[in-house]
Structures are given as C-alpha cells and as structure tokens.
Design a protein around this motif. Sequence first.
Motif, PDB file in Angstrom:
ATOM      1  N   THR A   1       0.825  -1.208   0.000  1.00  0.00           N
ATOM      2  CA  THR A   1       0.000   0.000   0.000  1.00  0.00           C
ATOM      3  C   THR A   1       0.855   1.252   0.000  1.00  0.00           C
ATOM      4  O   THR A   1       0.394   2.335   0.351  1.00  0.00           O
ATOM      5  CB  THR A   1      -0.941   0.032   1.235  1.00  0.00           C
ATOM      6  OG1 THR A   1      -0.155  -0.049   2.406  1.00  0.00           O
ATOM      7  CG2 THR A   1      -1.944  -1.095   1.185  1.00  0.00           C
TER       8      THR A   1
ATOM      9  N   TRP B   1      -8.682   5.841   3.316  1.00  0.00           N
ATOM     10  CA  TRP B   1      -7.946   4.598   3.515  1.00  0.00           C
ATOM     11  C   TRP B   1      -6.548   4.988   3.936  1.00  0.00           C
ATOM     12  O   TRP B   1      -5.872   5.751   3.245  1.00  0.00           O
ATOM     13  CB  TRP B   1      -7.921   3.765   2.234  1.00  0.00           C
ATOM     14  CG  TRP B   1      -9.222   3.054   2.024  1.00  0.00           C
ATOM     15  CD1 TRP B   1     -10.291   3.515   1.312  1.00  0.00           C
ATOM     16  CD2 TRP B   1      -9.596   1.793   2.560  1.00  0.00           C
ATOM     17  NE1 TRP B   1     -11.313   2.604   1.375  1.00  0.00           N
ATOM     18  CE2 TRP B   1     -10.916   1.530   2.131  1.00  0.00           C
ATOM     19  CE3 TRP B   1      -8.951   0.857   3.356  1.00  0.00           C
ATOM     20  CZ2 TRP B   1     -11.590   0.366   2.478  1.00  0.00           C
ATOM     21  CZ3 TRP B   1      -9.624  -0.303   3.699  1.00  0.00           C
ATOM     22  CH2 TRP B   1     -10.928  -0.539   3.252  1.00  0.00           C
ATOM     23  N   CYS B   2      -6.116   4.489   5.069  1.00  0.00           N
ATOM     24  CA  CYS B   2      -4.854   4.900   5.674  1.00  0.00           C
ATOM     25  C   CYS B   2      -3.916   3.716   5.846  1.00  0.00           C
ATOM     26  O   CYS B   2      -4.361   2.590   6.075  1.00  0.00           O
ATOM     27  CB  CYS B   2      -5.122   5.506   7.052  1.00  0.00           C
ATOM     28  SG  CYS B   2      -6.327   6.835   7.069  1.00  0.00           S
ATOM     29  N   ALA B   3      -2.625   3.998   5.789  1.00  0.00           N
ATOM     30  CA  ALA B   3      -1.626   2.980   6.098  1.00  0.00           C
ATOM     31  C   ALA B   3      -1.810   2.555   7.549  1.00  0.00           C
ATOM     32  O   ALA B   3      -2.167   3.357   8.411  1.00  0.00           O
ATOM     33  CB  ALA B   3      -0.219   3.531   5.876  1.00  0.00           C
TER      34      ALA B   3
ATOM     35  N   VAL C   1      -3.878  -1.732   5.853  1.00  0.00           N
ATOM     36  CA  VAL C   1      -4.633  -0.491   5.727  1.00  0.00           C
ATOM     37  C   VAL C   1      -5.864  -0.549   6.623  1.00  0.00           C
ATOM     38  O   VAL C   1      -6.279  -1.617   7.064  1.00  0.00           O
ATOM     39  CB  VAL C   1      -5.094  -0.243   4.263  1.00  0.00           C
ATOM     40  CG1 VAL C   1      -3.910  -0.034   3.350  1.00  0.00           C
ATOM     41  CG2 VAL C   1      -5.973  -1.376   3.754  1.00  0.00           C
TER      42      VAL C   1
ATOM     43  N   SER D   1      -9.844   1.734   6.977  1.00  0.00           N
ATOM     44  CA  SER D   1     -10.677   2.830   6.502  1.00  0.00           C
ATOM     45  C   SER D   1     -11.293   3.521   7.703  1.00  0.00           C
ATOM     46  O   SER D   1     -11.557   2.902   8.737  1.00  0.00           O
ATOM     47  CB  SER D   1     -11.773   2.325   5.556  1.00  0.00           C
ATOM     48  OG  SER D   1     -12.681   1.495   6.251  1.00  0.00           O
TER      49      SER D   1
END
Length: 141
Positions: free
Chosen positions: A30, A109-111, A118, A120
């Motif tokens: 990601t 959506w984040c690391a 990931v 959300s």
Amino acid sequence: MALHKTAARLQERLRRFGLDVEVRELADSTRTAAEAAAAVGGADGPVVCLCAGDRRVDAAKLGDGARPARADEVREATGFAIGGVPPLGHDRPLPTVVDESLRRFGVLWCAAGTPHAVFSVETEQLLAALPDATVADVTEE
C-alpha cells in the motif's frame, strides 16, 4: 490469517483513540506517494503531514526548513517504516498537519503500520481523533 504484529499494535492504539476500525492486510503493498502520510523534518522537529495521494505537499507551506524526512528519521519519529506510517498511533505524540483537500472524501484509507496493512475511517472521525491537528492548504498549486 493473523495480522502482522506491527499492524495489530496499531489497531489497538487506534481503538484507544476511539476509532473502531479494522486493519486489513493486503497481498500488494500500500505504499503511496512520499507526501501521503509522510513525516517531514522541520526546524522545530518532526511533523506528520497527511495528504491525499493525488496531491503533492509544498514543503515551504509547512514552514521554514521543512523537508521530506529520510526513511531513518520517519522510523525514529513514528516507530513505523515509510509505506506503513499511519496517521496517528505513533510511538510518541507528533504535531500533525492535515491538508484541507482530504475533506473532499467521506472515507479515507490509511496505512496501518506496514506496507501491506490499511484501515478505513470516516474523514471527520479521523480529524476528531487528532484534536491538535492543524488543517490547512499545504499542497502545491
């Protein structure tokens, strides 16, 4: 399959921030643009800057001497490697700047701690979990 220990640690930290999110690990990396959730080093120490992947951070808008951090600086400041740096839940509290353009999204959506994890989260819920964050235009024109 069990979460990577780093992603699991972050999920627990996020829950302590009041975010009931599920970290998911994916087969593909990601990794995003360096500016997306990358820490930058400035005159007053590291700052986390959150920005959408379709934008580029203008370091000059973050302050005199601001620059993208080196990989070792990112890990030292956040506890996470580039490509997996989450927006919060770092090893120590860090000042955070959020590019205002993120508000155009209802969900982000984040690391989540590794280049393969990931989560959300609703944008406003994330901003509420970052009470000391500064929201500003920090992207290139």
